[in-house]
Each structure stands twice: as structure tokens, then as C-alpha cells.
Design an enzyme around this catalytic site. Structure first.
Site, PDB file in Angstrom:
ATOM      1  N   TYR A   1      -1.408  11.314   1.752  1.00 15.63           N
ATOM      2  CA  TYR A   1      -2.272  11.579   0.593  1.00 15.63           C
ATOM      3  C   TYR A   1      -2.219  13.055   0.211  1.00 15.63           C
ATOM      4  O   TYR A   1      -2.284  13.406  -0.964  1.00 15.63           O
ATOM      5  CB  TYR A   1      -3.723  11.199   0.918  1.00 15.63           C
TER       6      TYR A   1
ATOM      7  N   ASP B   1       0.846  -1.190   0.000  1.00 11.86           N
ATOM      8  CA  ASP B   1       0.000   0.000   0.000  1.00 11.86           C
ATOM      9  C   ASP B   1       0.891   1.254   0.000  1.00 11.86           C
ATOM     10  O   ASP B   1       1.755   1.371  -0.859  1.00 11.86           O
ATOM     11  CB  ASP B   1      -0.983  -0.067   1.189  1.00 11.86           C
TER      12      ASP B   1
ATOM     13  N   HIS C   1      -7.062  -6.606  -0.538  1.00  9.05           N
ATOM     14  CA  HIS C   1      -6.012  -5.591  -0.396  1.00  9.05           C
ATOM     15  C   HIS C   1      -4.964  -5.913   0.671  1.00  9.05           C
ATOM     16  O   HIS C   1      -3.784  -5.660   0.479  1.00  9.05           O
ATOM     17  CB  HIS C   1      -6.663  -4.232  -0.099  1.00  9.05           C
TER      18      HIS C   1
ATOM     19  N   TYR D   1     -11.964   8.513  -2.673  1.00 13.03           N
ATOM     20  CA  TYR D   1     -11.421   8.671  -1.317  1.00 13.03           C
ATOM     21  C   TYR D   1     -10.143   9.505  -1.260  1.00 13.03           C
ATOM     22  O   TYR D   1      -9.959  10.322  -0.352  1.00 13.03           O
ATOM     23  CB  TYR D   1     -11.232   7.302  -0.638  1.00 13.03           C
TER      24      TYR D   1
END
Length: 316
Positions: free
Chosen positions: A230, A101, A295, A150
Site C-alpha cells: 500500500y 485483491d 471479498h 484504510y
């Protein structure tokens, strides 16, 4: 688990919590969102038993590692800098690197910036995404999936933290960790993360005890540090302009679940299987697509993932 040692290492202006076990060639594990060093518990125990020194930090902003307040302190350059400082502090010249990730994104950047420190890389879930000089990543996501995607929702400081705060942390983490939907997560503001359905039961690989461990750490730290990764995506794009067109020049094995939402993004399968990935990662030796895997592969299918990592790194 009680054999895992926990230490704090000063690196790059922060104090970093590190879980480690074993002796032998070092393997550095990089976790993703919303996770911790704990996501690698199965790999730490298995690979240490096979004669490796396993090192899994809480990355900057997570768990028991410092979380600087400024959004701009979470660029890939900061995170890779933390990891170089960690290796220097531990007296380690080169490592096997394993990422998942966000940890996988950081691992790709690590290989671009300091390939001299990596023996080989095993990356889970997120394929290499070469820098596109034409548009910034968040703008690209917005164009593909709209404002409710998201990653776009995570951009505004404070907004998602407020949304997250309206729901019990353990409950929120279950929504993330137990999700098996391969669709791109789009969460309209009026529904919010609090409005997502609760998983009917926990998957067999995740216990209440696991969830509570994560929840305790996120309750203590909050989510801002984790979300700031992010918020730095477009800034990373600006800072890494000099590496446009650079290839990943370390031996690589890539593992993804066929139900992983990252594998289902438009164009990703084609990139992985039709030559683009091999062009940008010339020493890519193997791509593993795990059937029925979602995931959080390192926790969902630990025995298989352990075997894949071990079979690859033992060659070097």
C-alpha cells in the site's frame, strides 16, 4: 492438503516460498492482503486434479518468503520481477495467471509489463485501474474517502503495525476475513482496528484452523511487508508513467462478488459494465458478478470459483 509440496526458490535477490501440486499446463496463483498461498488451497487441489500444475507462492513480505526491510522494495516492478524469476527458475515459459485483491493488482501489472509470459488471466475482485496521469492513487482515495480510509491509514510506516499489535493476531484476521460490509472501510485513529467489532461467528467457509494458520505466519513475519504494498502505491504510479494508456493484451475473465467493497467503490460498476473495462482490456471475454459473494471469493465460494477458472483456461 498433504500432497501439496513446499519448496523455496531463489529469485530476484530473495528466497520465495512456493506451494505447488500437479503436472500439466502451469497455473500461477497470486494472493492478496492479509493472505498467503493458503488462500488458494481449494483451487490448488481442484485444478491439479483436472490436469494442471498449480503454483502458489507467498508473495514478497508474506509467510515464509523473505521480507526486505525497505518500503521501496515492494513496488509492482519488484513483485513482477520476483514472479518472472520464479517462472525462469522453474523452467516455465508461459502460465495461466489467477489473482485476487493485491494479487489481482499485481496480475494486471504483470500483463502490462510481460504479456509474453501469460496465456490467459482470471482476476478476482479488483478490476483493472488504468493509470490516471492527473493524480496519484493515494491522493485520489484521500479526496474520495478522507484520511480515515484504510489505504490512507496504511501509509505511515509503523503506525498501523502499532495498532495491529494491540490485538491478538487471530482476532484481527477474523475482523478482516469475516467482514461482509460493502462500505469503504474508514477507521478513525482514535478507534483503530482494535476498536472494530468482532464477527459474532466465523463464516462457514472459514475454520479456526484456517485462521490459526494465517495468524501463525503473520505472528512470525509481522504485517510490515504486506502493508508496504500500500505504501508503494504512489511510487508505482511514478514508476509506471511509461505505460499510461497501455491496454491489457491477454485474454481475461473477471470475477467479483456483488458485496465486494471493491465493486462498490464509486464509478467501478459503471467502468466494468459500461464499456470502459472492455476498452482498456480488449480481450476481456467474460465478467462474472457472483450474487451474495463478498471479498474473499476463492475461499467463500470455492466450487463456483474453481469451475469458473477451469471453464476459462481449458479453452486455451
Amino acid at each position: 492438503m498433504e500432497k501439496i509440496e513446499h519448496t523455496t526458490v531463489a529469485t530476484n535477490g530473495i528466497n520465495m516460498h512456493v506451494a505447488s501440486i500437479g503436472t500439466g499446463p502451469p497455473v500461477l496463483f497470486l494472493h492478496g492482503f492479509p493472505e498467503l498461498w493458503y488462500s488458494w488451497r481449494h483451487q490448488l487441489l481442484y485444478l491439479s486434479s483436472q490436469g494442471y500444475r498449480c503454483i502458489a507462492p507467498d508473495l514478497r513480505g508474506y509467510g515464509d518468503t523473505d521480507a526486505p526491510p525497505s518500503v521501496t522494495s515492494y513496488t509492482a516492478l519488484h513483485i513482477v520481477g520476483d514472479l518472472i524469476g520464479l517462472l525462469d527458475n522453474l523452467g516455465i515459459e508461459q502460465v495461466f495467471l489467477v489473482g485476487h485483491d493485491w494479487g489481482a493488482l499485481i496480475a494486471w501489472q504483470f500483463c502490462l509489463l510481460r504479456p509474453d509470459r501469460i496465456k490467459a488471466l482470471v482476476n478476482l475482485s479488483v478490476a483493472f485501474n488504468p493509470r490516471n496521469p492527473k493524480f496519484k492513487p493515494v491522493d485520489g482515495f484521500k479526496a474520495l474517502f478522507g484520511d480515515d480510509f484504510y489505504i490512507c491509514r496504511f501509509q505511515e510506516p509503523g503506525e498501523i503495525e502499532e495498532d495491529f499489535a494491540q490485538i491478538d493476531t487471530a482476532k484481527l484476521l477474523k475482523k478482516f476475513l469475516a467482514s461482509r460490509s460493502p462500505k469503504p472501510p474508514c477507521i478513525p485513529k482514535e478507534i483503530g482496528f482494535r476498536g472494530l467489532p468482532d464477527p459474532p461467528t466465523l463464516p462457514p467457509w472459514l475454520s479456526e484452523e484456517d485462521v490459526n494458520y494465517y495468524a501463525a505466519k503473520f505472528n512470525q513475519k509481522g504485517f510490515t511487508g504486506a502493508l508496504n504494498y500500500y505504501r508503494c502505491m504512489n511510487l508505482n504510479w511514478e514508476l509506471t508513467a511509461a505505460w499510461t494508456g497501455s491496454q491489457i493484451k491477454v485474454p481475461v475473465k473477471f470475477i467479483v462478488g456483488d458485496l465486494d467493497l471493491t465493486y462498490q467503490f464509486p464509478g467501478v460498476k459503471e467502468y466494468i459494465h459500461n464499456g470502459g473495462f472492455k476498452r482498456d482490456v480488449p480481450f476481456l471475454q467474460e465478467v462474472v458478478v457472483m450474487e451474495g459473494g463478498a471479498h474473499f471469493l476463492s475461499q467463500e465460494k470455492p466450487e463456483e470459483v474453481n469451475a469458473h477458472i477451469y471453464d476459462f483456461i481449458k479453452k486455451f
